[in-house]
Enzyme design. Structure first.
Site, mmCIF file in Angstrom:
data_model
loop_
_atom_site.group_PDB
_atom_site.id
_atom_site.type_symbol
_atom_site.label_atom_id
_atom_site.label_comp_id
_atom_site.label_asym_id
_atom_site.label_seq_id
_atom_site.Cartn_x
_atom_site.Cartn_y
_atom_site.Cartn_z
ATOM 1 C CB SER A 135 52.361 33.930 -17.190
ATOM 2 O OG SER A 135 53.146 33.687 -16.052
ATOM 3 C CE LYS A 161 50.427 32.794 -14.035
ATOM 4 N NZ LYS A 161 50.000 31.426 -14.349
ATOM 5 C CE LYS A 163 54.709 32.032 -13.430
ATOM 6 N NZ LYS A 163 54.096 30.756 -13.002
ATOM 7 C CG ASP A 188 51.498 31.102 -10.563
ATOM 8 O OD1 ASP A 188 51.432 30.502 -9.475
ATOM 9 O OD2 ASP A 188 51.730 30.530 -11.653
ATOM 10 C CD GLU A 213 48.329 29.977 -11.488
ATOM 11 O OE1 GLU A 213 48.200 31.106 -12.013
ATOM 12 O OE2 GLU A 213 48.790 29.004 -12.097
ATOM 13 C CG ASP A 238 49.497 25.419 -11.915
ATOM 14 O OD1 ASP A 238 49.491 24.272 -12.394
ATOM 15 O OD2 ASP A 238 50.294 26.297 -12.333
ATOM 16 C CE LYS A 262 50.741 25.619 -15.771
ATOM 17 N NZ LYS A 262 51.649 25.900 -14.647
ATOM 18 N N GLY A 290 50.333 27.706 -19.008
ATOM 19 C CA GLY A 290 51.425 27.553 -19.960
ATOM 20 C C GLY A 290 52.659 26.982 -19.284
HETATM 21 MG MG LIG Z 1 50.870 28.397 -11.944
#
Ligand SMILES: [Mg+2]
Length: 371
Positions: A135, A161, A163, A188, A213, A238, A262, A290
């Protein structure tokens, strides 16, 4: 098993690199660690709550308070046999799932050590190796973002991934896709978008993302179902999945086609396994998210990721991406093929570096049973 003591510690660990998401920048992690002692064995859990209640409504200080006043007394004055006894023990306390998970996961670690089996096997894991993704936080410039992607792609990570947030989305996807047309790429949003963005998000199908996400509200999966209908790209849920019922409801509504699990967000390994199973029954793959964990939480994530339906690369990556020096040995390493080997030693499979932990501990408290 009789628990002799529960030790709470807060450690402060500076991140090797600041990590930016749509809700802010993290430079140092304040982390609550739980150590339980029983039968001469020491087992560990990590609370993934952040310094502020920005990812969820929990934070280090609420977790500390609830652990000390509600959860530790319940554990110490009960007779638990295994980690899966913990949810019933903690049921009277609503919410506070990250605090609960830290203790429950330590009990699983303890049970695995007492039985001399790897934690992964005790959880029902079937994989010897797990596929890893990364990420990548929001970067100050597009050039820096591309450098980060280059570093991680070269390191062998199987999924990148990004952000994202309004103003840091399409131009980034465009640039990354122009240079790496074929990599497994996802984004995400950590709930940074609203329904008014739906038409624009639906144009992201052109980037061939593996998933988008949690684009909408952190506590929503109803409106996500409407957005998913507009998209070819899968939505991954998530923040909004707190337990197995949420997973079942969201999948029946069609709110997404992938779930990020998670273990802290769902309250511990028992519920994480249940969410995994619900997703599997719906033919929906899961992967392990994570929370900027130290090696203890990371070791637990590796064990969880060995379950059969963790079929997409997760965000479980090498210690050195986050820490100059981790608190476990060996540190978590990722092969050039982007894989982590699941430990075969008993318990979590990584030794805790007590000297290192002592050196970064800023407060501690020990809870013992009433006599
Ligand atoms: Mg997330």
């Amino acid at each position: 098993m009789k628990i002799d003591a529960l030790h709470m510690r807060e450690v402060n660990m500076p991140l090797a690199h600041p990590f930016e998401t749509s809700f802010g920048v993290t430079t140092t992690r304040r982390i609550l660690l739980i150590e339980i002692e029983a039968a001469g064995i020491s087992a560990w859990g990590e609370c993934v709550a952040g310094e502020h209640p920005y990812f969820s409504d929990e934070m280090v200080d609420t977790a500390w308070h609830i652990t000390e006043t509600e959860l530790a007394p319940r554990l110490l004055n009960a007779d638990v046999e295994k980690g899966s006894d913990c949810p019933a023990l903690f049921e009277q306390v609503r919410g506070h799932r990250m605090a609960k998970a830290a203790i429950e996961n330590a009990v699983w670690d303890l049970d695995a050590q007492l039985q001399s089996v790897p934690l992964a096997k005790l959880l029902g894991g079937t994989r010897d190796i797990i596929p890893c993704g990364v990420s990548i936080g929001i970067q100050p410039t597009l050039v820096k973002q591309l450098e980060k992607v280059e570093t991680e792609v070269s390191a062998g990570y199987q999924r990148i991934k990004l952000k994202c947030k309004p103003g840091w989305d399409e131009k980034v996807f465009e640039a990354v896709r122009a240079r790496w047309p074929d990599i497994l790429l996802s984004c995400d949003a950590n709930s940074a978008y609203r329904l008014s963005d739906a038409d624009r998000i639906s144009t992201w199908d052109r980037f061939n993302l593996l998933m988008i996400e949690q684009p909408l509200w952190y506590d929503d999966f109803y409106f996500h179902a409407g957005l998913q209908k507009k998209l070819k790209t899968s939505i991954c849920l998530d923040e909004c999945i707190r337990n197995r019922r949420d997973a079942q409801a969201a999948l029946e509504l069609g709110s997404g086609r992938i779930i990020n699990i998670k273990v802290g967000r769902v309250g511990g390994f028992t519920e994480a396994i249940a969410v995994h199973d619900v997703a599997q029954q719906h033919g929906v793959p899961v992967w392990c998210g994570g929370m900027l964990e130290t090696g203890i939480g990371r070791a637990h994530n590796i064990a969880l990721s060995s379950l059969p339906n963790f079929s997409l690369p997760g965000d479980v990556s090498a210690s050195k991406r986050y820490w100059a020096e981790d608190i476990i040995e060996p540190e978590v390493t990722v092969s050039a093929k982007g894989e982590i080997v699941v430990p075969t030693a008993s318990g979590r499979g990584f030794q805790v570096k007590r000297d290192r932990i002592d050196s970064i501990t800023v407060r501690r408290h020990t809870c013992t049973p009433h006599h």
